[in-house]
Design an enzyme around this catalytic site. Structure first.
Site, PDB file in Angstrom:
ATOM      1  CG  ASP A  47      -2.205  -1.200   1.306  1.00  0.00           C
ATOM      2  OD1 ASP A  47      -2.167  -2.003   0.189  1.00  0.00           O
ATOM      3  OD2 ASP A  47      -2.872  -0.460   1.562  1.00  0.00           O
ATOM      4  CB  CYS A  86      -3.265  -7.015  -1.054  1.00  0.00           C
ATOM      5  SG  CYS A  86      -3.021  -5.550   0.003  1.00  0.00           S
ATOM      6  CG  HIS A 147      -3.519 -10.793   0.978  1.00  0.00           C
ATOM      7  ND1 HIS A 147      -3.944  -9.560   0.927  1.00  0.00           N
ATOM      8  CD2 HIS A 147      -4.909 -12.090   1.287  1.00  0.00           C
ATOM      9  CE1 HIS A 147      -5.654  -9.800   1.317  1.00  0.00           C
ATOM     10  NE2 HIS A 147      -6.070 -10.952   1.366  1.00  0.00           N
ATOM     11  CE  LYS A 378      -5.846  -1.723  -0.441  1.00  0.00           C
ATOM     12  NZ  LYS A 378      -5.977  -1.974   1.006  1.00  0.00           N
TER      13      LYS A 378
END
Length: 597
Positions: A47, A86, A147, A378
Site C-alpha cells: 500500500d 493486494c 495473501h 488504492k
C-alpha cells in the site's frame, strides 16, 4: 625411491584433493567461477504511495536508502500494477499474467481474499516465476506477506501455499496485516454483515425474553417448542457472527514457517525484526549459489505498527514513521548484500503492490499513503494513483547508474525478466502479459514493448493505455470511474474504499480520454476538438480490446462467496482446533530447514 613414489601418488590424487577442497569450502569457488547467473532480491511494500518516496518527489519524508538505490541504478517512472488491490496485483506479479486469467478478479464487493480458512487462492496450475527459477536450481524464498490463499479442500492440502508455488522456504504472513490484527483499530471484514448478524441476534434474544416473560405471567400462551426453536435460531445467528468475525485475530493474523503455524495470533511488536532477521539469514545461507528472495513487507498497510526507534520521528505522523522504517529496512538489505560481496551478482528491486489508501484516516491523522500528482488511489480501478508505483532496480556493474525511464512498464514484467536472466524458458501453453525489462534498462532499446496495457477493476475492464509507436503520447481511456463520496471529494470517503461493480461507478460513452504525457494527473479529458487523433485512439483501443479478450479463457472464480467465506475445516491452526494458540520462541536465533515443494 620412497620420495619419488610418494610424489607420484600425490600427483595422481591431486584432482580428487581439489574436489574435496571445493566441497569443504561450500563450493564457493565452483559457483563464483562457473555460475554467472544473478541472485534476485525483490522488495515489495504493501500500500505504499508513489508520492511517499524522495526520489519520486517527496521532500519531507526521509528515504535516503531508497533514493540511493535509485541513484545507483534505474528508476522507472511509469511502473504500473496490474490491479489496484493486494490479491489480484500480487497474483499478476507472481504469474506475469493479468489476475483475471487466474480467476482472481472480483465481480462484486469482495475484491480480495478475506479469510485464511477460505478455499480461494492462486490456482495450483499457475506457474510462478519462483517455480521456474526453482527448476533452474535456484534457492527460492519468500519472507513476509503472501495473501494468495493456503488450502483448497482440507486443512493440510496447502494447494495455494507458497511452498506449492515454487518457494523452497516461506516465513511470514499467509494472509496480511489488517485492522483486526491489532486491538483497538476496528474491523475490516464485511462490517455491515457483522452488524446485521449482531442486530439479528439481539432481536432474537429480545423476542425470546419477551415471549418467555409473557408466558410466565400468563399473558400469552406460547409453546415452549416455539420458544426453543427461536432460541436455536438466535443462537445460530450469534455463532455465525461471533466465531468467524470476533475471532478474526486468531484465524487470520498468524505466522507460518513453511507449512507450520508458529504464532497464532502474531505479535506485531516483534514482527519487523523477525522478518528482517529471516531475510538476512536466507541470503547468508544461500550466498554461494543463485537465489531468489522475495521480501514482501507488512508495512505500510494498516494497522500501522512502528518499531520504537522510529515512532514520532517523521513530519507525517505514524504513516511517515512507517515509511521511514521501510527505508531503514531497505538499507539493511543493501548492507547485507554489500557485506557478503554480492552486489555485482545481485539484481535488487524495490516497488509497491499498488497505490496508497488515501481514504484511510482517523482522529490521529492520515494512515494511508500519498500518490503524489496522480489522481485516485488504492481500489480505484485505472486512475493512476491506484496503479502507478515505484520501480527501482540496482545491479552494480550491469545496469547503468542514475538512469530514469519514462516508458510504460508493469509489475508483470518481473516474470519474464527473472526467468530469462536465470536461463529458463517461459511457459508456451499460456499467455504471458509481461515483457523482459533488461533491453530497456540496459538502453539497448528505448521503447517499451507495452503498446497497450489493460487496467482492470475486478473482472471489469476499467481503462486502456495506448503508447503509439510513432509518438511520445500515452493515451488512456476510462470506460467507467468510481463514484467519489461525498460529492466533490477525491475518493470514496463515505464507504472508505471504492467498489468496481454496478451502483458504485459511472459509465462513460464515449470513454474519458487523457494523454498522460501531457496530463499525468488526468484532470482534463480530451475531445475531438482538442486532440487530432481522438477518433483514431478510440478505434485502436477498441481493436486492442477485441484482440485481448480473444486470449481470455473461462476459469473458476477464486473470489466467489463459496471460495472466500470461512470454512472451519480449512483453518490453519497450531494446537487442536478450535483452540489455536502459540507463540514463536527464540525468534532471532533459529536457522530453519527449507521445504522443497
Amino acid at each position: 625411491m620412497f620420495a619419488l613414489e610418494s610424489w607420484n601418488l600425490l600427483r595422481s590424487l591431486r584432482p580428487m584433493l581439489a574436489v574435496l577442497l571445493m566441497v569443504s569450502f561450500g563450493g564457493k569457488a565452483a559457483v563464483t567461477g562457473n555460475d554467472s547467473r544473478p541472485n534476485f532480491i525483490l522488495i515489495m511494500v504493501d500500500d505504499l504511495g508513489i508520492g511517499d518516496i524522495g526520489c519520486y518527489g517527496n521532500n519531507t519524508i526521509r528515504t535516503p536508502n531508497i533514493d540511493k538505490l535509485a541513484q545507483d541504478g534505474v528508476k522507472l517512472t511509469q511502473h504500473i500494477a496490474a490491479a489496484p488491490l493486494c490479491t489480484p496485483s500480487r497474483a499478476a506479479f507472481m504469474t506475469g499474467r493479468y489476475a483475471v486469467r487466474s480467476g482472481l478478479g472480483s465481480t462484486g464487493r469482495v475484491q480480495v481474499l478475506l479469510f485464511l480458512g477460505g478455499s480461494g487462492g492462486l490456482p495450483p496450475n499457475e506457474i510462478t516465476f519462483a517455480k521456474l527459477l526453482q527448476r533452474q536450481g535456484y534457492s527460492t524464498g519468500i519472507v513476509g506477506k503472501w495473501h494468495l490463499g493456503v488450502n483448497c479442500e482440507s486443512r493440510n492440502d496447502h494447494c495455494h501455499h507458497p511452498n506449492q508455488h515454487g518457494f523452497d522456504y516461506f516465513y511470514g504472513l499467509p494472509f496480511t496485516n489488517f485492522n483486526d490484527c491489532k486491538l483497538g483499530e476496528g474491523k475490516d471484514v464485511l462490517v455491515d454483515l457483522q452488524r446485521a448478524l449482531w442486530d439479528f441476534s439481539v432481536l432474537a434474544g429480545l423476542a425470546i425474553a419477551t415471549l418467555f416473560g409473557l408466558r410466565v405471567c400468563g399473558l400469552l400462551e406460547v409453546s415452549l417448542k416455539a420458544i426453543a426453536l427461536l432460541a436455536v435460531i438466535g443462537l445460530l445467528g450469534l455463532v455465525v457472527w461471533f466465531v468467524p468475525f470476533e475471532l478474526l485475530q486468531t484465524w487470520n493474523c498468524i505466522l507460518m514457517r513453511n507449512h507450520e503455524v508458529i504464532e497464532q495470533p502474531m505479535n506485531l511488536d516483534t514482527l519487523t525484526q523477525r522478518l528482517m532477521g529471516e531475510a538476512e539469514r536466507f541470503i547468508e545461507r544461500h550466498q554461494y549459489k543463485p537465489f531468489l528472495l522475495f521480501l514482501s513487507l507488512a508495512h505500510v498497510h494498516t494497522p500501522l505498527f512502528i518499531s520504537e526507534g522510529f515512532a514520532g520521528k517523521s513530519k507525517h505522523g505514524w504513516y511517515g514513521d512507517n515509511v521511514e522504517e521501510v527505508d531503514w529496512l531497505v538499507g539493511r538489505m543493501v548492507d547485507v548484500v554489500q557485506r557478503l560481496g554480492l552486489a555485482e551478482n545481485t539484481l535488487m528491486y524495490f516497488t509497491s503492490d499498488h497505490g496508497g489508501h488515501i481514504e484511510d484516516a482517523d482522529a490521529r491523522g492520515q494512515k494511508g499513503g500519498w500518490n503524489g500528482i496522480y489522481r485516485g488511489g488504492k481500489a480505484m480501478g485505472g486512475w493512476e494513483g491506484g496503479i502507478r508505483v515505484p520501480g527501482v532496480f540496482r545491479w552494480t556493474g550491469r545496469l547503468p547508474a542514475g538512469i530514469v525511464i519514462d516508458e510504460p512498464t508493469s509489475l508483470m514484467d518481473l516474470y519474464p525478466t527473472l526467468v530469462t536472466l536465470a536461463g529458463g524458458q517461459l511457459p508456451q501453453d499460456r499467455v504471458i502479459d509481461g515483457h523482459d525489462l533488461m533491453p530497456l534498462m540496459e538502453r539497448r532499446v528505448h521503447r517499451s514493448k507495452h503498446e497497450f496495457m489493460f487496467h482492470y477493476c475486478g473482472v471489469y475492464l476499467n481503462a486502456v493505455r495506448w503508447h503509439p509507436p510513432d509518438s511520445d503520447a500515452v493515451f488512456k481511456t476510462h470506460f467507467f470511474t468510481p463514484n467519489f463520496s461525498p460529492e466533490g471529494a477525491g475518493g470514496c470517503y463515505d464507504i472508505k474504499i471504492c467498489m468496481c461493480h454496478e451502483g458504485f461507478v459511472t459509465h462513460h460513452n464515449p470513454p474519458l480520454l487523457f494523454d498522460l504525457a501531457r496530463d499525468p494527473s488526468e484532470t482534463t479529458p480530451l475531445s475531438p476538438d482538442t486532440e487530432p487523433r481522438y477518433a483514431e485512439v478510440l478505434l485502436r483501443v477498441k481493436e486492442a480490446i477485441k484482440a485481448h479478450r480473444s486470449t481470455l479463457m473461462p476459469v473458476p472464480d477464486q473470489l466467489s462467496w463459496g471460495n472466500i467465506l470461512w470454512k472451519p475445516w480449512l483453518q490453519p491452526c497450531c494446537g487442536t482446533f478450535p483452540f489455536c494458540s502459540c507463540s514463536e520462541p527464540n525468534t532471532t536465533t533459529a536457522t530453519p530447514r527449507e521445504t522443497v515443494a
